[in-house]
Every structure is written in C-alpha cells, then in structure tokens.
Design a protein around this motif. Sequence first.
Motif, mmCIF file in Angstrom:
data_model
loop_
_atom_site.group_PDB
_atom_site.id
_atom_site.type_symbol
_atom_site.label_atom_id
_atom_site.label_comp_id
_atom_site.label_asym_id
_atom_site.label_seq_id
_atom_site.Cartn_x
_atom_site.Cartn_y
_atom_site.Cartn_z
ATOM 1 N N UNK A 60 0.813 -1.206 0.000
ATOM 2 C CA UNK A 60 0.000 0.000 0.000
ATOM 3 C C UNK A 60 0.849 1.259 0.000
ATOM 4 N N UNK A 61 2.169 1.097 0.107
ATOM 5 C CA UNK A 61 3.108 2.214 -0.023
ATOM 6 C C UNK A 61 4.312 1.737 -0.815
ATOM 7 N N UNK A 62 5.041 2.682 -1.375
ATOM 8 C CA UNK A 62 6.243 2.324 -2.107
ATOM 9 C C UNK A 62 7.318 1.843 -1.141
ATOM 10 N N UNK A 79 -1.855 -1.967 -4.019
ATOM 11 C CA UNK A 79 -2.871 -1.071 -3.462
ATOM 12 C C UNK A 79 -2.300 0.299 -3.121
ATOM 13 N N UNK A 80 -1.307 0.716 -3.861
ATOM 14 C CA UNK A 80 -0.654 1.992 -3.587
ATOM 15 C C UNK A 80 -1.576 3.141 -3.984
ATOM 16 N N UNK A 81 -1.755 4.112 -3.084
ATOM 17 C CA UNK A 81 -2.685 5.209 -3.307
ATOM 18 C C UNK A 81 -1.998 6.529 -3.653
ATOM 19 N N UNK A 100 -2.132 -0.459 -12.503
ATOM 20 C CA UNK A 100 -3.071 -1.310 -11.766
ATOM 21 C C UNK A 100 -2.900 -1.154 -10.253
ATOM 22 N N UNK A 101 -2.865 0.105 -9.829
ATOM 23 C CA UNK A 101 -2.866 0.418 -8.409
ATOM 24 C C UNK A 101 -4.072 1.292 -8.103
ATOM 25 N N UNK A 123 -0.937 3.602 -16.007
ATOM 26 C CA UNK A 123 -2.238 3.173 -16.522
ATOM 27 C C UNK A 123 -3.008 2.341 -15.504
ATOM 28 N N UNK A 124 -4.319 2.339 -15.687
ATOM 29 C CA UNK A 124 -5.227 1.570 -14.830
ATOM 30 C C UNK A 124 -5.134 1.988 -13.365
#
Length: 529
Positions: A60-62, A79-81, A100-101, A123-124
């Motif tokens: 969820x984070x880099x 799930x990176x925001x 795709x995140x 993308x995505x």
Amino acid sequence: MICARPNYPLVDTMDTRTVVLVSLVLLSWRSGATALANCPAGCSCNDDTLVVVCEESRLDVLPIALNPSIQRLIIRNNKIKTIDSSMQFYAELQHLDLSHNHLVNIPTNSFAYQRKLQELHLNNNKISSITNTTFRGLNSLTVLNVKRNYLEELNNGVFTTLPRLEELNLGQNSISRIEPGAFAGLTALRILYLDDNQLSSVPTPSFSLLGSLAELHVGLNAFSSLPDDAFAGLNRLTVLDLNGAGLSNISENAFRGLPGLRSLNLLGNRLNVVPTQQLSGLTRLEELYIGQNDFLELESHSFKGLKNLKLLDITGATLLERVQKGAFEDNVNLETVILANNKKLSVIEDCTLLGLPKLKHVSLRDNAIVTLSETIFIGKELRQLDLNDNPIECDCHMRWLQELLNEKSNFTQIQCASPDNLKDKYLKTLNAEDLGCIVHDTRQQTIICVVVVVSVATFAAIILMLYRCRKSMPEKLKDYKWNKGRKNLEYHKPISTEEDCIVRGIHPSQYPAPPPHTPSLRTIPVTEL
C-alpha cells in the motif's frame, strides 16, 4: 518554576521519517560492500540486473529500503494510493511501472529526482487530473502511459516538462476538452493515443503543435463528421486510426495535408458508401480497414486513386451484399484482400479480382457465398485462400475450385453445404462424377475432333480451288453450253429407216414398206442446219 523549553530546530514529521529511513538504508549498506538490499515479501529483487518486481504483493506504499541503484521497478497490481517522498532514493531508475494500483493523484515534484527515467506507466489507476508540475524533472522520459484513468481535460502546457517524449497514451479516459496549447513542448512526440474518450470533434488546433507525429489514434469517440483539413499540421502522419469514431459523414477534403499516410482505419463507423473521392488523395496509402460500415455494395472503382494499396480489409459489413466487377481495378498492387464475416455478401461478380498480379492472400470467410466463377481470380497465383463457413453448393460449377484445392496444399478445406447428398463433405475429396459433371470418352472425342478437322480442311481446299479458277470458269462454261447444244441437234436429226432399225435391232427386210402415197424423206445435210 517554569522551566524553559530547549531551543531545538523544528523538524517536519515527514522529514523526520525520511531521515530515519535513510539512516536505516545507509546502515544496511554499511554492513558490507556486497550486502543485498532489503527485499519486501512478495517481491523479486535482483541486484545483478538491478530489477525489482513486486506484482500482486499487497503493497500500500512504495518500498523504501530497496537497492538505491535499481534501474527497473515494477510494482503492478498492488494497493498503492499515492507517490510519496521515498521515490527520491531511486535516482537511477530508467523504467517505472505503477500500473493497476489505486493512485488518485500525483503530488507536485513526485518525480523530481528521476532525471534518468525513460518509461513511466501509470495506466489503470484513478488519476483524475494532471498539471504542468506533475511530471517535472522527467527530462529523459520517452514513454508515458496514463491510459484508463479518470482524466477529463487537458490544459495548456500540461506536458511542457517532457521535451523528449515520443509516445503518449491517454486512451480510455473521459477527456472531453483539449485546449489548443495542451501539447505544447512535445516536439519529439511520434505516437499519440486519444482513443475511447468523450471528444465530440477532432481537436485540430492542438494537433498543429505536433509536427513530428507519425501515429494518431482517435477512434471510439463521438465525432459524427470530419471537416475539411481535420488533421492540418500533421504532414508526417503515417498511421491514422479512426476505428469506431462514430463517423457518418466525411467532407471531401478531410484528409488533405496527409501526403505520407500509409495506414487508415475506418472500421466500425456509420458510412453508407465508400468515401471514394475523400480517399483518392491518399496516393501513398498501403493499408485500408473499412469494415463494419453500412454500405450495400462495392461499386466499380470504389478505391480509385489508391494505386499503392497493398492490404484491403472489409470485415463485418453486415449490409454488404455485392462486389461489382472493377471494384479493385485501380489497385494493381493489392497483395491481400479480406472480405470476411459479411453475412449478406453472396455475389462477387466475374473478373472482380482479375488484373491484380501481386495478389497472394484472399479471405472470403464466413459470408453468404453459394458459388464462385473461375473468372473471379487467377487461383494459381494465390498462396492462401480461405472460403470456410460459406454455404457452398458443390456442383459442376465448382469443379475448377476442386481441382485448385488439390494443387494448393495451403488453401483451407471447404465443406459443402448442398446438395444434401454431399453436405459436410470436403470439396477436395470429391470427383467429377460426385459433382454431377458429364465426362465423355476420350477416344470418342478424338474421333470427333479428327472428322471435324478433315471436313474443315476439305472445305477449305474446295474454296481455294474455286478461287484459283475464278477467271477461266466463264469460258469453260461457254464451251460447255455450245458443245451441249450441238449434240442435242445431232440427236434430233432425221435418220433413215435402215439406220433406225439397226439401232432398234430390226432387219430392213422385216420392216413394213411405206404406203404408196407417202413421200420419201430427204436427208438434210448437217451443214444446212
């Protein structure tokens, strides 16, 4: 007593966290020159190739403790925001994939330290806006993919910090407005995707800044029509994709200013007729995709002017019924013709594909073709022929095709749809008798041929003889008539009774004497006659 608070410098919380993380990274590398970086669970880290792949790792984070020297970082399907300050530790990156995140926005200066980055894939995600500071620092970027996000507009100068960008993908967003200066600074751009957006008209003014553009994809929008000079300024364009753009009308000079266009995709529009006049100026066009439109037939000279056309694809034209003779007469360089999946196409007129010396590949798959004439094309020149999924009637008219299939091993097999006794059988396996052809005895045919030849020769000899004797014939006929007349006179002259009797076989003594009063007959010399 009030104790005085020590005068410590104020440190931002984020900066404090960054300092701590940097310290941890440095400590991990001080443990040894060959020590490996900390690789998160679910990731693959290779310090030899300098590649890190974290795909479906539930991040969820880099990650911040990776090898600072990595050149490729692929973090897909996580799930990176957001992109935080940890990016600054990877200044050697050349390829970054965050597709795709769950990215919603990209903070200003997120890529300020990625001056070597060449490819960025976003993308995505769920990005709704970008500004002229979003990509600051990416001076070496050549590929930017922002496909399938939530972008709604492109403002002036949004890409000015990307001087080396060559490919930009903005497809599958919700872009409805592009300002005239949106593509300013993209002097090296060669490929642009704007397909599957909500554009109601071609953004012609913004294209005028893209003098190096070679490929433009603007299909799946809602243009309805193309005005004159719709792509003005794109004089280096070689590929134009208008697939599914909703076009029902193309003005006569819509493609003016595209002298080098090689490939044009008009698939999936609402054209009632082939835009012959509009296409005629594209003299260097080599590929044309024009299926899934609403025309009923291909008329003679439908593609006039397209002398360099090599591939013509007409697939899925649900209303197409007929291809007229001469439809491809102007396209002598055609190598591939695809007329497939046209459910009403039943008539391809004789000689339609004749006069195409370079034709090698023909697909007539999945149409409504019942029979074909041998004069449609010269089959022996073809390398591939596909007639599958047609209601072919296997009769003597298809004998030529049956023989051709036996000669060409790379042609697709053709199953008969009728008559009932041959249904589902392969045409190649049938013989002349199966197809209802009358086969004559070869000896009988030879005798007939000999008799005919002899008769013709005899008749010719008689004609020749009469021709040679044409001058002497009148004299011979005159002599013949004179001699015949003389003989007739001799036959009618009076003869004596004795002579007459001798002729009749009676002796004179047996012939009765004439009556006394009968005068004697005088013999008339021939000369007196």
